[in-house]
Enzyme design. Sequence first.
Site, PDB file in Angstrom:
ATOM      1  N   SER A   1      17.475  -2.625 -26.243  1.00 13.44           N
ATOM      2  CA  SER A   1      17.745  -1.227 -26.538  1.00 13.44           C
ATOM      3  C   SER A   1      18.707  -1.161 -27.723  1.00 13.44           C
ATOM      4  O   SER A   1      19.566  -2.024 -27.882  1.00 13.44           O
ATOM      5  CB  SER A   1      18.373  -0.561 -25.313  1.00 13.44           C
ATOM      6  OG  SER A   1      19.172   0.540 -25.702  1.00 13.44           O
TER       7      SER A   1
ATOM      8  N   THR B   1       0.898  -1.161   0.000  1.00 16.12           N
ATOM      9  CA  THR B   1       0.000   0.000   0.000  1.00 16.12           C
ATOM     10  C   THR B   1       0.931   1.204   0.000  1.00 16.12           C
ATOM     11  O   THR B   1       2.006   1.147   0.605  1.00 16.12           O
ATOM     12  CB  THR B   1      -0.930   0.043   1.228  1.00 16.12           C
ATOM     13  OG1 THR B   1      -0.131   0.238   2.394  1.00 16.12           O
ATOM     14  CG2 THR B   1      -1.732  -1.236   1.396  1.00 16.12           C
ATOM     15  N   HIS B   2       0.527   2.260  -0.686  1.00  8.94           N
ATOM     16  CA  HIS B   2       1.400   3.440  -0.851  1.00  8.94           C
ATOM     17  C   HIS B   2       2.755   3.037  -1.452  1.00  8.94           C
ATOM     18  O   HIS B   2       3.755   3.713  -1.199  1.00  8.94           O
ATOM     19  CB  HIS B   2       1.645   4.166   0.483  1.00  8.94           C
ATOM     20  CG  HIS B   2       0.409   4.409   1.282  1.00  8.94           C
ATOM     21  ND1 HIS B   2      -0.285   5.594   1.257  1.00  8.94           N
ATOM     22  CD2 HIS B   2      -0.277   3.593   2.133  1.00  8.94           C
ATOM     23  CE1 HIS B   2      -1.341   5.513   2.061  1.00  8.94           C
ATOM     24  NE2 HIS B   2      -1.367   4.308   2.588  1.00  8.94           N
TER      25      HIS B   2
ATOM     26  N   LYS C   1      20.019  -4.111 -21.901  1.00  7.09           N
ATOM     27  CA  LYS C   1      18.609  -3.842 -21.638  1.00  7.09           C
ATOM     28  C   LYS C   1      17.661  -4.947 -22.090  1.00  7.09           C
ATOM     29  O   LYS C   1      17.837  -5.564 -23.117  1.00  7.09           O
ATOM     30  CB  LYS C   1      18.187  -2.538 -22.333  1.00  7.09           C
ATOM     31  CG  LYS C   1      18.791  -1.297 -21.700  1.00  7.09           C
ATOM     32  CD  LYS C   1      18.161  -0.965 -20.360  1.00  7.09           C
ATOM     33  CE  LYS C   1      16.741  -0.566 -20.552  1.00  7.09           C
ATOM     34  NZ  LYS C   1      16.385   0.767 -20.257  1.00  7.09           N
TER      35      LYS C   1
ATOM     36  N   GLU D   1       4.212  -1.662 -21.299  1.00  5.31           N
ATOM     37  CA  GLU D   1       4.228  -0.209 -21.505  1.00  5.31           C
ATOM     38  C   GLU D   1       3.276   0.212 -22.618  1.00  5.31           C
ATOM     39  O   GLU D   1       2.608   1.247 -22.533  1.00  5.31           O
ATOM     40  CB  GLU D   1       5.647   0.245 -21.841  1.00  5.31           C
ATOM     41  CG  GLU D   1       6.613   0.080 -20.679  1.00  5.31           C
ATOM     42  CD  GLU D   1       8.062   0.305 -21.112  1.00  5.31           C
ATOM     43  OE1 GLU D   1       8.684   1.221 -20.581  1.00  5.31           O
ATOM     44  OE2 GLU D   1       8.555  -0.439 -21.981  1.00  5.31           O
TER      45      GLU D   1
END
Length: 457
Positions: A277, A155-156, A283, A290
């Site tokens: 990448s 949470t948070h 990467k 996304e």
Amino acid sequence: MKKSWDGRFRKTLNPFIEEFSSSIDIDVKLAEYDIQGSIAHIKMLGKVNVISKNDTKKILHGLEEILQEASKGKLKYTSTDEDIHMAIERMLVGKIGKVGNKLHTARSRNDQIALDERLYLRDEIAEVSKLIKKLQRVIISIAQKNIDVVMPGLTHMQHAQPVLFSHYLMAYFNMLDRDRARLKDCLKRVNIMPLGAGAIAGTSFPVDREYVAKLLGFSTITENSIDTVSDRDFILEFVSCSAILMMHLSRLCEDIVIYSSEEFGYVELDDSICTGSSMMPQKKNPDVAELIRGKTARVYGSLMTLFTLMKALPLSYNRDMQEDKPALFDAVETVKICLKAGAKLLENIKLNRKRLENILTKDFSCATEIADYLVRQGMAFRDAHKLVGRIVRYCIDNKKHLRDLTCSEFKSFSSLFLNDVVAFTSPNSSVKSKSSPGGTCLKNVKAQIEKAKNSLK
Ligand code: ARG
């Protein structure tokens, strides 16, 4: 190019304006629905003797041929076709001659386009619902595969309490269930037959609207001709449902982006769905997640387009409404492809059990268990909360975790602690104890999965 409506015009339409106002590039998508609608319409006109049996037969024959060609993707459009309705009519007249000009009796493009859109959306709602179900099935199978893996519930974005990964994932099952329910409800308002409203006022011909509704499988007919040609609520409703659905997918993707990061490392995505990448050799990026998150913006954009399009339109039909289609079609296609990609994404996710176990030995996510322990020993929760807060402080100051504390260390904070207290620092026992309805214990999650499986049958 000659127009079927050009009787009152002294000049032909300016070619630039002709192109500007044409929607054929977009509404070709509605071709088959438009023809099916016309078939029902002409059958009705024949039935009520507005068109002779002979003419009805000819028109029907022509339309059925065009429908055949449409289903094979063989229809040829020209840049001078104003929209799909005019294009089909042009093809009909080309096929069967002047009698084709009778088809548009007791009909306007205003009620015709409403019909096409409703027919289209009815099919697409079924399609989207099917794809949601597929994704739900993937969720169930991934949850089952990892049924007993414990993770830090957040949470948070901070460690809160240990939960089962399967429980976490099934949260998305519930979200998608609501999405399906919303679409099912939306369908009630989509599945209403608008034809017969004419341009705005209805028609003086003795049309049998119920018959058209029956032929096209609508549950009922619209009530008010003015509302009928003005209304795009059913589209707004669908795109609203889609926006909520995309918000759910986007949150799932956001979780995956975070959980697959080096810092978290809760999960790993299969190489086959990641990209590298062009510059940084190390990467491996979660692009699918996304992109789904990114495409959510498009659906929100469609919703805003539609709201803005409709907000100041005086009744009834206005040509502005032609602009509803790019927004609607894009929302439909985006939602469908994202549901498919979402399923692929989940199918290619692997939990990093070791890492999750490791993280849970180095956090304070069982602090609430210790407070609850004291409550069971008779302490008020607020006092227990404060006392465990002091224990956490002590741990931080001495570079320890709850799991490192000995019995006597606990006892130094309160005489209510007994020898069994250390067991309460275990994430597994924390999870096991959460047996309240809807809680994260294994028994509950198994029951939820069983119920979920049955609901998809
Ligand atoms: N292409 C139009 C639309 O999408 C069809 C209705 C046109 N009606 C009219 N009177 N021009 O809304």
